[in-house]
Write a protein that holds these residues in place. Sequence first.
Motif, PDB file in Angstrom:
ATOM      1  N   PRO A   1       0.817  -1.206   0.000  1.00  0.00           N
ATOM      2  CA  PRO A   1       0.000   0.000   0.000  1.00  0.00           C
ATOM      3  C   PRO A   1       0.853   1.259   0.000  1.00  0.00           C
ATOM      4  O   PRO A   1       1.953   1.277   0.520  1.00  0.00           O
ATOM      5  CB  PRO A   1      -0.807  -0.120   1.284  1.00  0.00           C
ATOM      6  CG  PRO A   1      -0.872  -1.588   1.538  1.00  0.00           C
ATOM      7  CD  PRO A   1       0.456  -2.113   1.072  1.00  0.00           C
ATOM      8  N   GLY A   2       0.261   2.300  -0.573  1.00  0.00           N
ATOM      9  CA  GLY A   2       0.946   3.575  -0.608  1.00  0.00           C
ATOM     10  C   GLY A   2       1.313   4.002  -2.006  1.00  0.00           C
ATOM     11  O   GLY A   2       1.790   5.092  -2.207  1.00  0.00           O
ATOM     12  N   THR A   3       1.117   3.113  -3.010  1.00  0.00           N
ATOM     13  CA  THR A   3       1.433   3.496  -4.372  1.00  0.00           C
ATOM     14  C   THR A   3       0.168   3.659  -5.186  1.00  0.00           C
ATOM     15  O   THR A   3      -0.161   4.741  -5.600  1.00  0.00           O
ATOM     16  CB  THR A   3       2.365   2.470  -5.027  1.00  0.00           C
ATOM     17  OG1 THR A   3       1.764   1.182  -4.928  1.00  0.00           O
ATOM     18  CG2 THR A   3       3.720   2.471  -4.352  1.00  0.00           C
TER      19      THR A   3
ATOM     20  N   CYS B   1       4.525  -7.276  14.301  1.00  0.00           N
ATOM     21  CA  CYS B   1       5.337  -6.102  14.627  1.00  0.00           C
ATOM     22  C   CYS B   1       6.481  -5.927  13.634  1.00  0.00           C
ATOM     23  O   CYS B   1       6.805  -4.807  13.234  1.00  0.00           O
ATOM     24  CB  CYS B   1       5.867  -6.202  16.055  1.00  0.00           C
ATOM     25  SG  CYS B   1       4.601  -5.973  17.321  1.00  0.00           S
ATOM     26  N   THR B   2       7.078  -7.029  13.216  1.00  0.00           N
ATOM     27  CA  THR B   2       8.143  -6.965  12.205  1.00  0.00           C
ATOM     28  C   THR B   2       7.585  -6.430  10.890  1.00  0.00           C
ATOM     29  O   THR B   2       8.212  -5.596  10.231  1.00  0.00           O
ATOM     30  CB  THR B   2       8.778  -8.350  12.000  1.00  0.00           C
ATOM     31  OG1 THR B   2       9.343  -8.780  13.243  1.00  0.00           O
ATOM     32  CG2 THR B   2       9.854  -8.319  10.931  1.00  0.00           C
ATOM     33  N   SER B   3       6.404  -6.895  10.490  1.00  0.00           N
ATOM     34  CA  SER B   3       5.768  -6.410   9.255  1.00  0.00           C
ATOM     35  C   SER B   3       5.509  -4.915   9.322  1.00  0.00           C
ATOM     36  O   SER B   3       5.735  -4.195   8.350  1.00  0.00           O
ATOM     37  CB  SER B   3       4.450  -7.140   9.004  1.00  0.00           C
ATOM     38  OG  SER B   3       4.673  -8.487   8.709  1.00  0.00           O
ATOM     39  N   ILE B   4       5.036  -4.454  10.450  1.00  0.00           N
ATOM     40  CA  ILE B   4       4.752  -3.025  10.621  1.00  0.00           C
ATOM     41  C   ILE B   4       6.043  -2.206  10.576  1.00  0.00           C
ATOM     42  O   ILE B   4       6.089  -1.149   9.954  1.00  0.00           O
ATOM     43  CB  ILE B   4       3.980  -2.777  11.927  1.00  0.00           C
ATOM     44  CG1 ILE B   4       2.553  -3.306  11.764  1.00  0.00           C
ATOM     45  CG2 ILE B   4       3.986  -1.307  12.309  1.00  0.00           C
ATOM     46  CD1 ILE B   4       1.761  -3.359  13.040  1.00  0.00           C
TER      47      ILE B   4
ATOM     48  N   ILE C   1      -7.864  -9.304  -2.323  1.00  0.00           N
ATOM     49  CA  ILE C   1      -7.131 -10.488  -1.854  1.00  0.00           C
ATOM     50  C   ILE C   1      -5.643 -10.174  -1.730  1.00  0.00           C
ATOM     51  O   ILE C   1      -4.994 -10.549  -0.755  1.00  0.00           O
ATOM     52  CB  ILE C   1      -7.377 -11.686  -2.793  1.00  0.00           C
ATOM     53  CG1 ILE C   1      -8.838 -12.129  -2.705  1.00  0.00           C
ATOM     54  CG2 ILE C   1      -6.436 -12.845  -2.465  1.00  0.00           C
ATOM     55  CD1 ILE C   1      -9.263 -13.103  -3.804  1.00  0.00           C
ATOM     56  N   ALA C   2      -5.106  -9.452  -2.695  1.00  0.00           N
ATOM     57  CA  ALA C   2      -3.684  -9.094  -2.655  1.00  0.00           C
ATOM     58  C   ALA C   2      -3.373  -8.205  -1.457  1.00  0.00           C
ATOM     59  O   ALA C   2      -2.345  -8.379  -0.784  1.00  0.00           O
ATOM     60  CB  ALA C   2      -3.284  -8.403  -3.959  1.00  0.00           C
TER      61      ALA C   2
ATOM     62  N   ALA D   1      -0.959  -9.247   1.739  1.00  0.00           N
ATOM     63  CA  ALA D   1       0.184  -8.428   2.151  1.00  0.00           C
ATOM     64  C   ALA D   1       0.143  -8.110   3.639  1.00  0.00           C
ATOM     65  O   ALA D   1       1.176  -8.002   4.284  1.00  0.00           O
ATOM     66  CB  ALA D   1       0.203  -7.122   1.346  1.00  0.00           C
ATOM     67  N   ALA D   2      -1.067  -8.004   4.208  1.00  0.00           N
ATOM     68  CA  ALA D   2      -1.218  -7.626   5.611  1.00  0.00           C
ATOM     69  C   ALA D   2      -1.635  -8.789   6.506  1.00  0.00           C
ATOM     70  O   ALA D   2      -1.940  -8.582   7.680  1.00  0.00           O
ATOM     71  CB  ALA D   2      -2.249  -6.506   5.724  1.00  0.00           C
TER      72      ALA D   2
END
Length: 171
Positions: A27-29, A101-104, A155-156, A160-161
């Motif tokens: 996310p973000g793009t 937490c690592t993902s964040i 779904i994507a 990712a999250a």
Amino acid sequence: MRMRFVRPLLAVLAVAGLAACSGTPTPGTTGSASQAPSSSPSSSSPGSATPSASAATGTGSAELSITLVESPEAAPQTFTLVCADGVPAAESNHPTAAEACTSIKNNPAILNPAPTKTDQACTMQYGGPATAKVTGAVDGKEVTAAFNRTDGCQIALWDAAKSILGSDGGL
């Protein structure tokens, strides 16, 4: 004579179109904000996003409440995730707190996708009835995100999250 050139060209365009729809989103793009699709007024959706090679790492600080509903018949599951420097705090009751937490920390924007482009194509596939809502803060920025599995773009985003959501959303 023209058909010899048209058919291979159509095949190449079809493959290129499918390739553009694949990948793991960041996310973000491109994607959509937490807006509900018109066919589903009861839940909002983060939409779709495409990968971002330059996703900035964050401080790994988060205070989140995550509500997961695996199916319409299932009772909602609520998790608390508190991270400090990418490490879960004692008050976290998340099933995979360390991974979340690592993902964040690695991608703090994962819960803030950009709005969907009007010309973005999403595969028409259904990934199951699971929904998730995330509220709180990541690195001092407010987060309000909703996830579902109603099409390929959704779904994507879920995939990712999924470490943060606490579920792979599978059927």
